[in-house]
Design an enzyme around this catalytic site. Sequence first.
Site, short mmCIF file in Angstrom:
data_model
loop_
_atom_site.label_atom_id
_atom_site.label_comp_id
_atom_site.label_asym_id
_atom_site.label_seq_id
_atom_site.Cartn_x
_atom_site.Cartn_y
_atom_site.Cartn_z
N LYS A 57 0.71 -1.21 -0.02
CA LYS A 57 0.10 0.11 -0.03
C LYS A 57 0.92 1.33 0.04
CE LYS A 57 -1.84 -1.53 3.80
NZ LYS A 57 -1.49 -3.02 3.73
N GLN A 106 -3.30 -2.32 7.39
CA GLN A 106 -3.52 -3.84 7.35
C GLN A 106 -4.23 -4.29 6.15
OE1 GLN A 106 -4.89 -1.50 10.68
NE2 GLN A 106 -2.47 -2.02 10.49
N HIS A 126 4.56 0.79 6.37
CA HIS A 126 4.25 0.77 4.98
C HIS A 126 5.54 1.44 4.48
CE1 HIS A 126 -0.15 1.64 5.58
NE2 HIS A 126 0.24 0.50 5.82
P1 GDP Z 1 2.18 -2.32 3.17
O1 GDP Z 1 2.37 -2.35 4.53
O2 GDP Z 1 1.18 -2.71 2.33
O3 GDP Z 1 2.42 -0.89 2.78
O4 GDP Z 1 3.37 -3.18 2.60
P2 GDP Z 1 5.10 -3.59 3.18
O5 GDP Z 1 5.69 -2.14 3.07
O6 GDP Z 1 4.61 -3.96 4.81
O7 GDP Z 1 5.29 -4.56 2.48
C1 GDP Z 1 5.70 -4.63 1.08
C2 GDP Z 1 7.20 -4.79 0.85
O8 GDP Z 1 7.19 -5.22 -0.53
C3 GDP Z 1 8.20 -3.80 1.11
O9 GDP Z 1 9.37 -4.39 1.53
C4 GDP Z 1 8.09 -3.12 -0.37
O10 GDP Z 1 9.18 -2.58 -0.47
C5 GDP Z 1 7.90 -4.28 -1.37
N1 GDP Z 1 7.45 -4.06 -2.57
C6 GDP Z 1 6.40 -3.44 -2.73
N2 GDP Z 1 6.13 -3.46 -4.07
C7 GDP Z 1 7.01 -4.36 -4.64
C8 GDP Z 1 7.04 -5.23 -5.76
O11 GDP Z 1 6.30 -5.06 -6.89
N3 GDP Z 1 8.09 -6.21 -5.81
C9 GDP Z 1 8.93 -6.22 -4.83
N4 GDP Z 1 9.90 -7.50 -5.15
N5 GDP Z 1 8.84 -5.56 -3.83
C10 GDP Z 1 7.77 -4.81 -3.62
P1 IMO Z 2 0.28 -3.17 7.30
O1 IMO Z 2 -0.53 -1.54 7.23
C1 IMO Z 2 0.09 -7.25 8.35
C2 IMO Z 2 -1.50 -8.40 11.97
C3 IMO Z 2 -0.74 -8.74 13.26
C4 IMO Z 2 -1.81 -9.82 13.91
C5 IMO Z 2 -3.15 -9.09 13.83
C6 IMO Z 2 -3.36 -8.37 15.27
O2 IMO Z 2 1.49 -3.02 7.41
O3 IMO Z 2 -0.32 -3.97 6.02
P2 IMO Z 2 -2.63 -5.78 16.09
O4 IMO Z 2 -1.21 -5.51 16.36
O5 IMO Z 2 -3.33 -5.14 15.14
O6 IMO Z 2 -3.50 -6.30 17.38
O7 IMO Z 2 -2.22 -7.33 15.39
O8 IMO Z 2 -2.84 -8.39 12.70
N1 IMO Z 2 -1.33 -7.02 11.53
C7 IMO Z 2 -0.73 -6.74 10.32
N2 IMO Z 2 -0.23 -7.73 9.69
N3 IMO Z 2 0.38 -5.88 8.05
C8 IMO Z 2 -0.13 -4.98 8.97
O9 IMO Z 2 -0.25 -3.57 8.80
C9 IMO Z 2 -0.65 -5.40 10.12
N4 IMO Z 2 -1.22 -4.89 11.45
C10 IMO Z 2 -1.41 -5.92 12.09
O10 IMO Z 2 0.48 -9.41 12.72
O11 IMO Z 2 -1.62 -11.02 13.29
MG MG Z 3 3.03 -3.64 5.92
#
Ligand code: GDP
Ligand code: IMO
Ligand code: MG
Length: 462
Positions: A49, A256, A74
């Site tokens: 995201k 999430q 994020h």
């Molecule tokens: P969010 O919580 O939805 O914002 O996602 P996160 O940041 O927790 O996890 C997504 C991970 O995938 C991060 O390490 C990003 O840098 C990485 N990422 C996002 N888009 C891509 C993609 O298209 N390819 C790869 N290989 N990594 C990506």
């Molecule tokens: P983003 O925004 C992935 C999961 C936790 C746990 C459950 C409850 O980065 O996508 P909490 O701390 O809310 O009580 O945890 O939800 N969880 C996530 N998993 N990405 C997240 O956020 C999360 N935020 C909470 O691992 O299973």
């Molecule tokens: Mg995340």
Amino acid sequence: MILIFCSAPTLAPIVSQNERRSASGAVSSKHFHMAVDVILGLQWGDEGKGKIVDVLAKNYDIVARFQGGPNAGHTLKFDGKKFVLHTIPSGIFRKQLINLIGNGVVIDPITFKREIEKLVDAKIDYAQRLLIARKAHLILPTHRYLDAAKEAAKGDRKIGSTLKGIGPTYMDKTGRNGLRVGDTLRPNFIEKYQALKEKHIGLLAQYPKIDFDLDGEEKKWFESLEVLKSLPFVDSEYYINKAIKKGKKILAEGAQGSMLDIDFGTYPFVTSSNTITAGVCTGLGIAPGKIGEVIGITKAYCTRVGGGPFPTELNDEVGAFLRQAGQEFGATTGRPRRCGWIDIPQLKYTIMLNGVTQLAITKIDVLDQLETISICTSYNVDGEEKTDLPYDLCNFDIQPQYKSHEGWKSDLTASRSFLDLPENTQSFVERLEKLLDTPVSMISTGPERTQLIHKPMETVAS
Ligand code: GDP
Ligand code: IMO
Ligand code: MG
């Protein structure tokens, strides 16, 4: 049913539904100004995201978080730099853009201060561009203490919480005991803080003792609160509705994923807020009719971090491969993420709940080396074939049924246009569009801001 979408690639998220509505003649554009587009995760979080919001933010005036708190992580990557945001919206790196932390968010001043310090290090001018809703609730040190004590007491029924105090803070919000950002400026703030802390200490007596440096955390909390208080507090519901009236474009950033939604997720293995589109209305104070495009993000496969059911999970070398190739380790906790195949019944469910109008598929590059990719198209539930999710994924014997897709065995990370993608990649995306009856508008081929393909949206016939 036939859906017709306009095909202006980069502006698609802003204009397409407005045009669709007026073209149909159903609603006069004078009375129907849909200013708020939404980006949210369709799986169990971490769909990418942050990256997609960062890319699209340049088309908007305001980016607003509407729920969740520092449980979110994020990740944004650009110009060789990496940032992980927890509470601050992912539009903060775009100059001029206003970033709003809405009333539905829960804020821990300690994490918030750390995030601000990273912005200062990176010389990001945030002071007048980062607004905080007075009605957002505060996470106290004792909320984190309670989160940890409750999880420890659950033993092997652990939710796998991020231990950021999210559950206890939302409990106090709905229990009508919470402290809000606006309260910090009231003369009785310390009194209210002490009363809530005492209540928590009473509750903690019910749980086995755990290590927690309450005095130290409390000192840090009050110091960090001064950083929060240095930013503009706003009545965000008025702020955002006035902005809409002035014709400003708003992007609501989900945290999430929909499968972690408190009402519709895999309860009780969920978070404590409404992560779906409905949460935008309560978390920002805007009416449903103001919502325009709903951009649902899904990985080209699926991950989950923490406990709870995950029908397509792979506990084998393919799961391990996805974890390694996708660097699937939590952005907030560093925990290894559980990995599995993309799940169509699960995605159809969350597309339905959110009213998704377009899809972004992320991390497609992670599948580059695979001979064959599996797509779960239905479940066998207690011996019966189903495409609807059962009431409780925990208590049924669910056997995912797969169809296979031939891999493309080539490096997609430098691809910048849909037509340049290998045939098997194009047919994979088109197959997902058909199975999900929703057009794909973006395909992400790597973590960097530049690694995104805008796909012209075409008619999807069901
Ligand atoms: P969010 O919580 O939805 O914002 O996602 P996160 O940041 O927790 O996890 C997504 C991970 O995938 C991060 O390490 C990003 O840098 C990485 N990422 C996002 N888009 C891509 C993609 O298209 N390819 C790869 N290989 N990594 C990506
Ligand atoms: P983003 O925004 C992935 C999961 C936790 C746990 C459950 C409850 O980065 O996508 P909490 O701390 O809310 O009580 O945890 O939800 N969880 C996530 N998993 N990405 C997240 O956020 C999360 N935020 C909470 O691992 O299973
Ligand atoms: Mg995340």
